[in-house]
Scaffold this motif. Structure first.
Motif, PDB file in Angstrom:
ATOM      1  N   GLY A  98      35.506  38.217  41.752  1.00 44.50           N
ATOM      2  CA  GLY A  98      35.186  39.475  41.091  1.00 44.50           C
ATOM      3  C   GLY A  98      34.120  40.256  41.826  1.00 44.50           C
ATOM      4  N   PRO A 143      39.618  51.743  38.944  1.00 41.48           N
ATOM      5  CA  PRO A 143      39.859  50.953  37.724  1.00 41.48           C
ATOM      6  C   PRO A 143      39.306  49.535  37.886  1.00 41.48           C
ATOM      7  N   MET A 144      38.353  49.166  37.062  1.00 42.14           N
ATOM      8  CA  MET A 144      37.752  47.848  37.121  1.00 42.14           C
ATOM      9  C   MET A 144      38.494  46.901  36.187  1.00 42.14           C
ATOM     10  N   LYS A 145      38.643  45.660  36.626  1.00 43.86           N
ATOM     11  CA  LYS A 145      39.312  44.652  35.821  1.00 43.86           C
ATOM     12  C   LYS A 145      38.344  43.517  35.507  1.00 43.86           C
ATOM     13  N   GLY A 146      38.693  42.718  34.519  1.00 46.54           N
ATOM     14  CA  GLY A 146      37.907  41.538  34.205  1.00 46.54           C
ATOM     15  C   GLY A 146      36.870  41.797  33.137  1.00 46.54           C
ATOM     16  N   THR A 147      36.226  40.703  32.732  1.00 49.94           N
ATOM     17  CA  THR A 147      35.263  40.762  31.630  1.00 49.94           C
ATOM     18  C   THR A 147      33.985  41.506  32.007  1.00 49.94           C
ATOM     19  N   ALA A 162      33.826  44.320  33.727  1.00 52.95           N
ATOM     20  CA  ALA A 162      34.079  45.734  34.014  1.00 52.95           C
ATOM     21  C   ALA A 162      33.116  46.649  33.271  1.00 52.95           C
TER      22      ALA A 162
END
Length: 330
Positions: free
Chosen positions: A56, A123-127, A129
């Motif tokens: 990440g 665009p951010m992904k994951g917890t 973000a």
């Protein structure tokens, strides 16, 4: 990231890393405007695919390096120092673009905001973000004075009062600024400007006076087998003989350590590309990266991705002689 109980330290004898090139090496390798950050972005993406625990953060740094490349190409016109000022510094044996002495053009704040805007558009992904977006918005709300205070501490290599969360973005903007200066000023890249200094004995960047990030053993052309120390700020690489401490210049008591899983058999073991070059005299270390073992290695990305080695050396009471603006320790 493997647990330290699952890792071992391997010592590389000095005889194995004696320089192979017989030709006189060039004193400098200069960052290139069209490739310096974009190649780093690609390397971060490669490393993210190889590291489950850090993927990440490495992906975020890949986007940040891509933003640095974009801003370096499209950023505002910045005030440049005069040739007379650069020559005066050279006559005194001082870095021509000294990070702590050069009066920064306030326009560099635009670079910082452009970097943040580029990242906010991704665009951010994951917890994490939401947390990342919050930090980016925090950077945009910092006052002029707060940004300059943070910048002064970073350029001095001091973590005192530095906000660790926002510092990588401020540091990234400073890198864009100084790489721009190096690329925009042909006089800075002339050997004559450094005649008053012993480049190979410089423990900080001869061009801007900043701490190094790592050193690279190159595998191409006449520089094959030669070691170059890489500036954390302006990206300049300067030649320094191998088996020499990059902080105190001692040639005795220097050794090399790396990490490898304990379950790996000798037959399966491959010599890693990243080592810590540590000095028993001053008890410091700097990572050294071998491009013949990893052709796509980057002095900053691979240094950052090998943080486990930093933690191990810290547990052994060794201190890093260097700085990575994109991953700072409070």
């Amino acid at each position: 990231m493997a647990k330290f109980s699952e890792s071992v330290v391997r010592i590389l004898p000095a005889e194995e890393i004696i320089a192979r090139g017989a030709a006189e090496p060039e004193p400098f390798i200069w960052p290139q405007r069209n490739s310096w950050f974009v190649e780093r972005s690609m390397r971060f993406k490669q490393l993210a695919r190889q590291s489950e625990s850090m993927s990440g953060y490495l992906e975020l740094m890949a986007e940040l390096a891509a933003a640095q490349h974009h801003v370096l190409q499209e950023g505002p016109t910045l005030l440049l120092p005069s040739s007379a000022a650069l020559e005066q510094a050279a006559q005194c044996g001082l870095p021509p673009l000294a990070a702590l002495d050069w009066q920064r053009d306030p326009q560099w704040h635009i670079l910082l905001h452009q970097l943040v805007d580029c990242l906010l558009a991704v665009p951010m992904k994951g917890t994490a973000a939401d947390s990342i977006y919050q930090v980016l918005q925090q950077v945009k709300t910092l006052s002029h004075e707060a940004i300059e205070t943070q910048a002064e501490q970073l350029l001095a290599g001091s973590m005192s009062g530095v906000e660790v969360a926002v510092a990588p973005f401020i540091g990234a903007a400073l890198q864009v600024y100084w790489v721009h200066l190096v690329c925009a000023l042909p006089i800075v890249r002339t050997a004559e400007l450094y005649q008053q200094v012993d480049v190979g004995a410089h423990t900080t960047c001869p061009c801007c006076g900043s701490l190094p990030t790592s050193s690279m053993v190159h595998s191409f052309g006449g520089m094959a087998g030669q070691r170059y120390v890489v500036c954390s700020l302006c990206g300049v690489q300067w030649h320094m003989p191998r088996i020499r401490c990059t902080r105190c210049l001692a040639e005795e008591g220097v050794d090399y350590v790396s990490l490898a899983p304990t379950h790996m058999t000798p037959e399966d073991y491959h010599i890693p590309a990243v080592f810590a070059e540590r000095c028993a005299g001053c008890h410091t270390y700097l990572k050294i990266i071998h491009t013949e073992r990893e052709p796509f290695a980057d002095p900053l990305a691979d240094e950052l991705a090998s943080i486990q080695l930093d933690i191990l050396l810290g547990e052994q009471n060794y201190y890093k002689h260097g700085l990575n603006f994109l991953l700072l320790f409070s």
